[in-house]
Write a protein that holds these residues in place. Structure first.
Motif, PDB file in Angstrom:
ATOM      1  N   UNK A 189      32.860  48.155  42.816  1.00 56.94           N
ATOM      2  CA  UNK A 189      33.415  49.175  43.721  1.00 56.94           C
ATOM      3  C   UNK A 189      34.613  48.636  44.501  1.00 56.94           C
ATOM      4  N   UNK A 190      34.518  47.380  44.929  1.00 55.15           N
ATOM      5  CA  UNK A 190      35.636  46.777  45.659  1.00 55.15           C
ATOM      6  C   UNK A 190      36.877  46.715  44.763  1.00 55.15           C
TER       7      UNK A 190
ATOM      8  N   UNK B 103      37.736  34.889  45.850  1.00 58.62           N
ATOM      9  CA  UNK B 103      37.994  34.761  44.413  1.00 58.62           C
ATOM     10  C   UNK B 103      38.870  35.911  43.925  1.00 58.62           C
ATOM     11  N   UNK B 104      38.585  37.114  44.397  1.00 61.55           N
ATOM     12  CA  UNK B 104      39.373  38.282  43.976  1.00 61.55           C
ATOM     13  C   UNK B 104      40.806  38.170  44.499  1.00 61.55           C
ATOM     14  N   UNK B 105      40.953  37.744  45.746  1.00 59.03           N
ATOM     15  CA  UNK B 105      42.283  37.582  46.332  1.00 59.03           C
ATOM     16  C   UNK B 105      43.100  36.562  45.547  1.00 59.03           C
TER      17      UNK B 105
ATOM     18  N   UNK C  91      42.650  35.581  42.409  1.00 59.48           N
ATOM     19  CA  UNK C  91      42.852  35.919  40.995  1.00 59.48           C
ATOM     20  C   UNK C  91      43.765  37.133  40.810  1.00 59.48           C
ATOM     21  N   UNK C  92      43.777  38.020  41.812  1.00 60.80           N
ATOM     22  CA  UNK C  92      44.522  39.275  41.646  1.00 60.80           C
ATOM     23  C   UNK C  92      45.527  39.456  42.789  1.00 60.80           C
ATOM     24  N   UNK C  93      46.685  38.787  42.672  1.00 60.47           N
ATOM     25  CA  UNK C  93      47.680  38.866  43.749  1.00 60.47           C
ATOM     26  C   UNK C  93      48.136  40.295  44.031  1.00 60.47           C
ATOM     27  N   UNK C  94      48.091  41.160  43.015  1.00 63.55           N
ATOM     28  CA  UNK C  94      48.513  42.547  43.219  1.00 63.55           C
ATOM     29  C   UNK C  94      47.554  43.295  44.137  1.00 63.55           C
ATOM     30  N   UNK C  95      46.330  42.784  44.305  1.00 67.28           N
ATOM     31  CA  UNK C  95      45.344  43.411  45.176  1.00 67.28           C
ATOM     32  C   UNK C  95      45.252  42.711  46.531  1.00 67.28           C
ATOM     33  N   UNK C  96      45.683  41.455  46.570  1.00 69.82           N
ATOM     34  CA  UNK C  96      45.434  40.625  47.755  1.00 69.82           C
ATOM     35  C   UNK C  96      46.012  41.255  49.026  1.00 69.82           C
ATOM     36  N   UNK C  97      47.218  41.842  48.903  1.00 75.36           N
ATOM     37  CA  UNK C  97      47.865  42.412  50.074  1.00 75.36           C
ATOM     38  C   UNK C  97      47.187  43.664  50.597  1.00 75.36           C
ATOM     39  N   UNK C  98      46.356  44.253  49.781  1.00 79.24           N
ATOM     40  CA  UNK C  98      45.659  45.482  50.206  1.00 79.24           C
ATOM     41  C   UNK C  98      44.322  45.191  50.863  1.00 79.24           C
ATOM     42  N   UNK C  99      43.808  43.981  50.651  1.00 78.48           N
ATOM     43  CA  UNK C  99      42.470  43.684  51.156  1.00 78.48           C
ATOM     44  C   UNK C  99      42.544  43.303  52.626  1.00 78.48           C
ATOM     45  N   UNK C 100      41.927  44.143  53.459  1.00 82.32           N
ATOM     46  CA  UNK C 100      41.942  43.916  54.901  1.00 82.32           C
ATOM     47  C   UNK C 100      40.657  43.269  55.383  1.00 82.32           C
ATOM     48  N   UNK C 101      40.313  43.599  56.610  1.00 86.49           N
ATOM     49  CA  UNK C 101      39.203  42.925  57.292  1.00 86.49           C
ATOM     50  C   UNK C 101      37.844  43.133  56.641  1.00 86.49           C
ATOM     51  N   UNK C 102      36.980  42.195  56.904  1.00 90.24           N
ATOM     52  CA  UNK C 102      35.576  42.325  56.528  1.00 90.24           C
ATOM     53  C   UNK C 102      34.765  42.548  57.807  1.00 90.24           C
ATOM     54  N   UNK C 103      33.781  43.432  57.713  1.00 89.55           N
ATOM     55  CA  UNK C 103      32.898  43.715  58.853  1.00 89.55           C
ATOM     56  C   UNK C 103      31.464  43.414  58.430  1.00 89.55           C
ATOM     57  N   UNK C 104      30.743  42.708  59.272  1.00 87.99           N
ATOM     58  CA  UNK C 104      29.335  42.442  58.975  1.00 87.99           C
ATOM     59  C   UNK C 104      28.503  42.933  60.160  1.00 87.99           C
TER      60      UNK C 104
ATOM     61  N   UNK D  25      38.662  40.113  31.703  1.00 88.92           N
ATOM     62  CA  UNK D  25      37.675  39.030  31.649  1.00 88.92           C
ATOM     63  C   UNK D  25      37.657  38.241  32.954  1.00 88.92           C
ATOM     64  N   UNK D  26      38.821  38.171  33.627  1.00 91.30           N
ATOM     65  CA  UNK D  26      38.878  37.410  34.882  1.00 91.30           C
ATOM     66  C   UNK D  26      37.930  38.020  35.918  1.00 91.30           C
ATOM     67  N   UNK D  27      37.950  39.348  36.018  1.00 89.49           N
ATOM     68  CA  UNK D  27      37.075  39.989  37.000  1.00 89.49           C
ATOM     69  C   UNK D  27      35.607  39.856  36.574  1.00 89.49           C
ATOM     70  N   UNK D  28      35.339  40.044  35.306  1.00 86.96           N
ATOM     71  CA  UNK D  28      33.949  39.919  34.864  1.00 86.96           C
ATOM     72  C   UNK D  28      33.429  38.492  35.047  1.00 86.96           C
ATOM     73  N   UNK D  29      34.311  37.513  34.891  1.00 89.36           N
ATOM     74  CA  UNK D  29      33.886  36.127  35.138  1.00 89.36           C
ATOM     75  C   UNK D  29      33.525  35.929  36.606  1.00 89.36           C
ATOM     76  N   UNK D  30      34.333  36.509  37.496  1.00 87.72           N
ATOM     77  CA  UNK D  30      34.051  36.392  38.937  1.00 87.72           C
ATOM     78  C   UNK D  30      32.705  37.047  39.242  1.00 87.72           C
ATOM     79  N   UNK D  31      32.480  38.225  38.670  1.00 87.50           N
ATOM     80  CA  UNK D  31      31.232  38.947  38.913  1.00 87.50           C
ATOM     81  C   UNK D  31      30.042  38.160  38.366  1.00 87.50           C
TER      82      UNK D  31
END
Ligand code: ZN
Length: 242
Positions: A25-26, A60-62, A64-77, A191-197
């Motif tokens: 989903x992420x 790991x996602x940030x 591996x996927x530079x095109x997504x890294x700039x979109x990923x903001x804060x984490x809340x727990x 395959x890169x994403x599936x490897x991370x998963x």
């Protein structure tokens, strides 16, 4: 449009547990929305190991996927350990996981996803996020009534009305089985994403990360491991079929 341009200018919040489904989903949200934040809940899970996977996966996602890294903001727990006071299940104490008379596993916390989504919506509202993305699924596994599409459609209306602000609830896995979920992550990040998963998400109910299988780490025996194994095998089989 460059591949770095998101399709959708909205800002999203992903319910991100550190499991396989929420990681897909992420990735789905990162491939689509301009800005994506994540939220997780500590509700006294018997094994908080899943929560420790979350920052590892985000990093790991940030990386591996530079095109997504700039979109990923804060984490809340959020600390929702109060749920332990109203549940009596194998997730929160040392009882064995088994099926109860109504066909639901005794890990079931009544309405848990309604609670999670309501908290997520409140955080989203405050953060200026208007899409909630969550990994509920009707197809494969649970008889969980709070995962059903109709339940979530009703909740989407209730949240939007209750906050007087449109809140879209997206469930990209709703009609996918586990094999199709692997296929989706493969389509999103190859395959890169599936490897991370495979390497960094956690499914095992027993919190076992000592045994390695083709589908990831886990005890290999519990219902969650069995489901993950079956889904992965089915996906590989689908790949072989022309
Ligand atoms: Zn297991």
């Amino acid at each position: 449009m460059s591949p770095h341009t998101p399709q959708d200018p909205r800002r999203a919040l992903v319910l991100f547990s550190g499991g396989q489904d929420s990681t897909v989903c992420l990735a789905w949200a990162l491939s689509r929305y301009a800005h994506v934040e994540t939220i997780g809940f500590n509700y006294g899970q018997r094994h908080v190991i899943e929560l420790t996977c979350r920052p590892v996966l985000r990093e790991a996602i940030t990386a591996q996927f530079p095109q997504w890294a700039g979109r990923l903001g804060e984490d809340h727990l959020l600390d929702l350990r109060v749920l332990g006071q109203i549940s009596d299940t194998a997730l929160t104490d040392d009882r064995k996981i088994e099926m109860s008379a109504n066909g639901l596993p005794n890990t079931f916390v009544p309405g848990r996803n309604l609670i999670f989504l309501s908290f997520a919506a409140a955080v989203a509202y405050r953060r200026g996020l208007s899409v909630l993305v969550a990994g509920m699924c009707e197809t494969d596994y649970s008889g969980y009534p709070d995962c059903r599409d109709n339940t979530l459609k009703a909740l989407q209306v209730a949240l939007s009305l209750g906050m007087d602000s449109p809140m879209t609830l997206e469930t990209p896995l709703m009609w996918l089985d586990k094999a199709q979920t692997w296929a989706l992550s493969n389509a999103l990040g190859g395959a890169e994403l599936n490897d991370i998963i495979q390497e960094h998400t956690h499914s095992c109910y027993l919190g076992d990360r000592s045994k390695r299988h083709s589908w990831g780490l886990g005890c290999g025996q519990c219902p969650a491991c069995e489901l993950r194994q079956k889904g992965h095998e089915a996906w590989l089989k689908n790949l072989e079929t022309p």
